[in-house]
Every structure is written in C-alpha cells, then in structure tokens.
Design an enzyme around this catalytic site. Structure first.
Site, PDB file in Angstrom:
ATOM      1  CG  ASP A 198     -74.474  11.512  70.568  1.00 34.47           C
ATOM      2  OD1 ASP A 198     -75.274  11.506  71.739  1.00 34.47           O
ATOM      3  OD2 ASP A 198     -75.368  11.370  69.117  1.00 34.47           O
ATOM      4  CG  HIS A 271     -77.449  14.517  70.477  1.00 32.31           C
ATOM      5  ND1 HIS A 271     -78.286  13.710  71.326  1.00 32.31           N
ATOM      6  CD2 HIS A 271     -78.457  13.792  69.672  1.00 32.31           C
ATOM      7  CE1 HIS A 271     -79.177  12.708  70.866  1.00 32.31           C
ATOM      8  NE2 HIS A 271     -79.411  13.737  69.797  1.00 32.31           N
ATOM      9  CD  GLU A 334     -82.756  12.920  68.819  1.00 29.42           C
ATOM     10  OE1 GLU A 334     -84.197  11.987  68.508  1.00 29.42           O
ATOM     11  OE2 GLU A 334     -81.551  12.297  68.671  1.00 29.42           O
ATOM     12  CE1 TYR A 428     -82.925   5.747  61.074  1.00 28.84           C
ATOM     13  CE2 TYR A 428     -83.062   6.098  63.686  1.00 28.84           C
ATOM     14  CZ  TYR A 428     -82.380   7.064  62.469  1.00 28.84           C
ATOM     15  OH  TYR A 428     -82.375   8.187  62.597  1.00 28.84           O
ATOM     16  CG  PHE A 429     -80.535  -2.139  59.631  1.00 28.03           C
ATOM     17  CD1 PHE A 429     -81.502  -1.758  59.269  1.00 28.03           C
ATOM     18  CD2 PHE A 429     -79.735  -2.060  58.816  1.00 28.03           C
ATOM     19  CE1 PHE A 429     -81.850  -1.754  58.004  1.00 28.03           C
ATOM     20  CE2 PHE A 429     -79.688  -2.658  57.584  1.00 28.03           C
ATOM     21  CZ  PHE A 429     -81.132  -2.610  57.031  1.00 28.03           C
ATOM     22  CD1 TRP A 479     -80.172   4.880  64.718  1.00 26.10           C
ATOM     23  CD2 TRP A 479     -78.945   6.213  65.680  1.00 26.10           C
ATOM     24  NE1 TRP A 479     -80.107   5.793  63.789  1.00 26.10           N
ATOM     25  CE2 TRP A 479     -79.306   6.763  64.305  1.00 26.10           C
ATOM     26  CE3 TRP A 479     -77.465   6.831  66.011  1.00 26.10           C
ATOM     27  CZ2 TRP A 479     -79.088   8.408  64.132  1.00 26.10           C
ATOM     28  CZ3 TRP A 479     -76.435   7.965  65.684  1.00 26.10           C
ATOM     29  CH2 TRP A 479     -77.537   9.300  64.424  1.00 26.10           C
ATOM     30  CD  GLU A 481     -78.853   5.060  71.471  1.00 28.22           C
ATOM     31  OE1 GLU A 481     -78.778   4.589  70.372  1.00 28.22           O
ATOM     32  OE2 GLU A 481     -79.276   6.458  71.757  1.00 28.22           O
TER      33      GLU A 481
HETATM   34  C1  ACM Z   1     -81.502  10.439  64.703  1.00 27.43           C
HETATM   35  O1  ACM Z   1     -82.107   9.114  64.322  1.00 27.43           O
HETATM   36  N1  ACM Z   1     -81.773  11.110  65.620  1.00 27.43           N
HETATM   37  C2  ACM Z   1     -80.951  11.245  63.939  1.00 27.43           C
END
Ligand code: ACM
Ligand code: ZN
Length: 540
Positions: A198, A271, A334, A428-429, A479, A481
């Site tokens: 990424d 990304h 994205e 999305y956890f 994700w 971050e």
């Molecule tokens: C994503 O959440 N950009 C796949």
C-alpha cells in the site's frame, strides 16, 4: 444414510431433552443433538484410523501434539479397534462436501466421519470447543477431560469464509500471523487475505527489485491520532518490515495445515506510493516520493506504460511461486485518474487500444494483469472498482462499497464473475465495536456492533437463486491504520470474527442472536485460555 442419521438424531432429541452449558459451538452446527453422559479422555484413550490417508493422519498428529501438554499424556494410535475408550476416524465418501463431517460422542467412544482431511480437521475444532477450555492451555491441567455426548452433522454454508489482515499500514511479525491463523481455523474460517502492499509500506520480498526491501518497506514515522485531526500528529518513529519469501512460504505451509488458503494482495494501479518511493519511474510523472505516513487516497499511481507492466509481471511471477492458492488479489480500489488524464503515455494507450476514457483504461489495466495471471494458472480477485470500465469474465470481485447498494450484484454475476461479500458496513472490523470508545483503542470513526455483524445477510433479497450461487462467501477486513499491535488486532477482531464465522458457516435459518451470545459466553472461555485480548462488551 443421512436420512437415517437425521431421524435417529431427532428421536434421541425427543427422548433426551437435555442441554449442557459446555456445548457452545461457534459456528453453530447444522444439526446437533445433545444426550446425557460424558466421554472421558484419559491416558488409556486411543485414536483409531480406518485406512486414513496421510493428510488425515497429519490432522490427528497435530491434534494429539496440541492437547498433550494440558492433558499431561499422549493419545496414542491403536492398531486394532478396541472395544471402548477410543476416538475413531471413519472415511466416508458419501459425504459430498470436503469440509463436512459427522461427529458422534457417546460414553464409549468418539466417532468422526468425513470424506477428507478438511472435514476431519473441522470435526476436531468442534471437539476442542466442547472440551473443557483448559484444552487450549500451554500448561498441564489436572481437570477431568469430559466431553458431553452429542451427535452432530455439519457442513458450511459458503465455500469462501475469509478474513483480511492489512499488514501494509502496520507490519505484523510472522508469529502474530500464525496466531491469527490458529484463531481463524478454530472458527472454521478458511481464507486469510494478506494486504501486502500500500502507500504506507511494501511487505513482500521481491528478489528482482531489492529497493522494495530497502526503501518501500520502511517509513520514517506513523500518524498518531485520527487522520482528520488538525494538525496531524506523527510519532517520529521509523516503522516497517517485510516478509522474506521463505517466511511467506512458511506462513502458507502453516495455514495449509489448518486448511486456510492465503490470498496475497498486491495493490494496483492505485495505493502504490511505497513502490514509487523506490521506483518513481513506474508512475506517469516521476519525482521523489516517500513511503507516506499519511492515510488516504493518493493521486500518483502506476502509469499504463509498458515498463510498469514489466515490473508488475516480474513481481507477480515471484508472487505465484510463493502462494499456491488459485486466487491472487490485485487490489484495484481507489485509483484516481488525475495523472492518467494528462499523461501522454496513458493518453497514447487510450488511443492505440481504442478505449473510451480513463475508466476503460483501468479496465484495460486489470484485464491485462488478469491475462498474465491466467497464463500462470491463477485467477484474479479485486475490489469492486475492477468492474468500472468493464468487468473481465472469470475475475472474482470483493464487494465492499456499501453505498453502491446491491444494484450491481446482478450485473457482476451475469458478467461471469464470482463475488465475495465484504461490505464496509458491517464487515470492516477497523470501525469501533462498541460505544465505550474510551476503552477501545483508537479506531476508524463509525460503529459496527457485534449484533450487526451477526445479523448480516450476504444474499440480497432480490437476487435469483441462480444468481445467488455466484456469491461464494464473505470476508471481514481489518484495515490497520489504527491497528499497530497484536492486542489491538485481537480486540478489533474478536468476538466479531465469531459472528462472521457463524454467518459464513451456519444455515441462515438457524441464526438467533440471543442463542449466539449464550454460546459465546461459554465459548469465549477458550479465547481466555488462549489469552486473546477480545472485547468483553457483549458481557455487559
Ligand atoms: C477499500 O476499503 N478501499 C477496499
Ligand atoms: Zn501514465
């Protein structure tokens, strides 16, 4: 044979309306009847395999090795079938689904029938879940090893039951990934998607491009606090790392033993900042880039010139040597078209390929990579943006943009593509699990409570039965971050991953949130013994 078993289970249920607090299996089996009595595992209990192949033997070897320490003795193999006190594995080719199994526990014996090693493995996960939770311990336990008598017939609802770990935003050591694999396997999840590249880091060793290891794998600092904070605050601490190819092969092996397929993701065309930091010529307007500590969507992406395809094909050639699974994830999400719109080489590509616009250029990009991976015997999977500008038949799609609604799903399946449902809301956890944000680690804004995950229906109501067959499963994404430690990853993932597993495995008709929570209260004692830092919010 199945009908006879079902009838006898039903009769037993009528004779013995009996429920044990210890039988708290997640995901809930398709059919289960509890009966009075217990099977006791002691130092005389043996395992008997009827003509088992070596992969079944391996499952049993692993199981025995795992339980040896808490038990304080080894469960040995018997050469002859004893009259009682044994665990028997019976190959049964009439069981059509590879992952299905039948588990019968009586006071005399435990019998497991399955047509493949995967089915036996899942029966062993169920067996562990109905054993005292100390079975997960790393020390000797002196308790009585009782297993309640049950008869279970079980098989999965979906073939793809997935979880994604983003190791690009925050690198996680191999041992953390292995621990996750153990936890996912315990809940019969069978795909682990690793988001390996990424803007904030490149985590896979590529021998042909050593600068990816030297430069792209490292960033000078990380953001602390939310990305919306003004000003943004950084920690000043260099962060990074990458997995060597040998380490990744070891992860593949370890996962394979637990019937988990690794789906590697190499992001393109967007990304891609980390790669551009090492190889700026891959973009439309080369300049000096750095592996970014910022989060978001960046405008400098891979250019569609030949040299970029050469790089990506070289990278993917190494990737397919490491990961044997059929699916290779190529990202696709994205990707701003700002640079492509003014890049002479991208515009030239639009002309020569007779494309309408930059969306079709993205489609060209994806189809070209797909063709390359098909030539290596693999299929691509990508985020749902890969449908923009025209879908490539044979590709699989991860449907994540909740706000698109379900409208595109029919178009995707009618284009000859399979779908893995992974909607931001509720899968999305990385979003908060509970309202008590102060006791949570820092997370994405937004709330995805356990109940919402549990109540998720992956098959949109308006889909025909035929079209619905192309929804091959579901996946939760973590994700990272804001997830920079194993503790935080576990807190965000559990128990929501338990709910995920039940949506993915158990029949939709059997779903009952109250019953799930009742089972979770007992089942999570296993997580406690495993020292998992799971959210306890469901106990309140
Ligand atoms: C994503 O959440 N950009 C796949
Ligand atoms: Zn370009």
């Amino acid at each position: 044979m199945k009908a006879i078993l079902a009838t006898s289970i039903l009769m037993l249920a009528m004779i013995f309306p009996f429920a044990s607090a210890q039988v708290a299996i997640i995901p809930k089996p398709v059919k289960m009847v509890e009966m009075p009595g217990r099977f006791i595992v002691d130092n005389k209990t043996v395992i008997y395999l009827d003509n088992a192949d070596s992969s079944v033997k391996l499952v049993l070897d692993d199981f025995s090795a795992l339980i040896k320490t808490p038990l304080g003795f080894e469960t040995k193999y018997a050469r002859k079938l004893p009259s009682s006190n044994f665990i028997r594995i019976i190959p049964d080719l009439t069981i059509l689904n590879d992952e299905a199994y039948i588990l019968k526990v009586s006071t005399e014996k435990v019998e497991i029938s399955a047509s493949s090693a995967a089915g036996v493995f899942y029966a062993m996960q169920t067996l562990k879940q109905i054993m005292p939770s100390d079975i997960e311990g790393k020390t000797l336990s002196t308790r009585n090893w009782e297993i309640p008598c049950v008869e279970i017939e079980d098989s999965p609802r979906f073939e793809y039951r997935g979880f994604m770990l983003d190791v690009a935003r925050h690198f996680q050591p191999v041992d953390v990934i292995k621990r996750f694999i153990d936890l996912l396997a315990f809940y019969k999840i069978n795909h682990l998607h690793l988001h390996l590249t990424d803007d904030q880091g490149w985590r896979i060793e590529i021998k042909k491009y050593p600068e990816l290891q030297k430069i792209s794998a490292w960033r000078k600092e990380s953001m602390v606090g939310h990305s919306e904070d003004k000003p943004r605050i950084y920690d000043g601490i260099r962060h990074g790392g990458y997995y060597t190819q040998d380490q990744l092969k070891e992860i593949v092996r370890y996962a394979g033993e637990r019937f988990i397929t690794i789906v590697p993701e190499i992001e393109m065309p967007g990304h891609s900042t980390a790669a551009l930091a090492a190889y700026p010529d891959l973009t439309c307007f080369p300049k000096k880039f750095e592996v970014t500590p910022d989060y978001g969507v960046f405008e400098d992406v891979y250019c569609t010139k030949e040299s970029t395809f050469k790089f990506l094909e070289d990278v993917l050639s190494e990737v397919v040597e490491i990961f044997p699974g059929k699916l290779i994830h190529i990202g696709g999400d994205e990707c701003p078209k700002t640079r492509w719109k003014v890049c002479p080489q991208c515009q030239q590509r639009i002309q020569t390929e007779n494309l309408k616009d930059e969306n079709e250029l993205q489609s060209y990009f994806i189809k070209r990579i797909q063709k390359f991976l098909n030539s290596k015997g693999r299929n691509i999977i990508g985020w749902d943006e890969i449908m923009e500008g025209g879908l490539a038949p044979g590709a699989s799609v991860m449907y994540w943009r909740t706000w698109l609604g379900d409208d595109h799903i029919t178009d995707i399946v009618r284009a000859g593509c399979k779908i893995v449902m992974t909607p931001l809301d509720p899968l999305y956890f990385n979003l908060y699990e509970n309202k008590e944000r102060l006791i949570s680690p820092l997370a994405y804004p937004g709330l995805i409570p356990l109940e919402k995950v549990y109540e998720y229906n992956p098959i949109p109501a308006k889909l025909s039965v035929n079209d619905a067959e192309n929804i091959i499963g579901i996946q939760a994404n973590l994700w990272s971050e804001y997830v920079n430690s194993m503790e935080s990853a576990e807190y965000m993932s559990f128990p929501r991953a338990c709910a995920l597993s039940e949506v993915a495995w158990s029949p939709a008709v059997s779903r009952d949130y109250g019953d799930f929570i009742r089972r979770l209260k007992t089942n999570s004692k296993h997580l406690e013994v495993m020292k998992v830092n799971f959210s306890k919010y469901f106990l309140e």
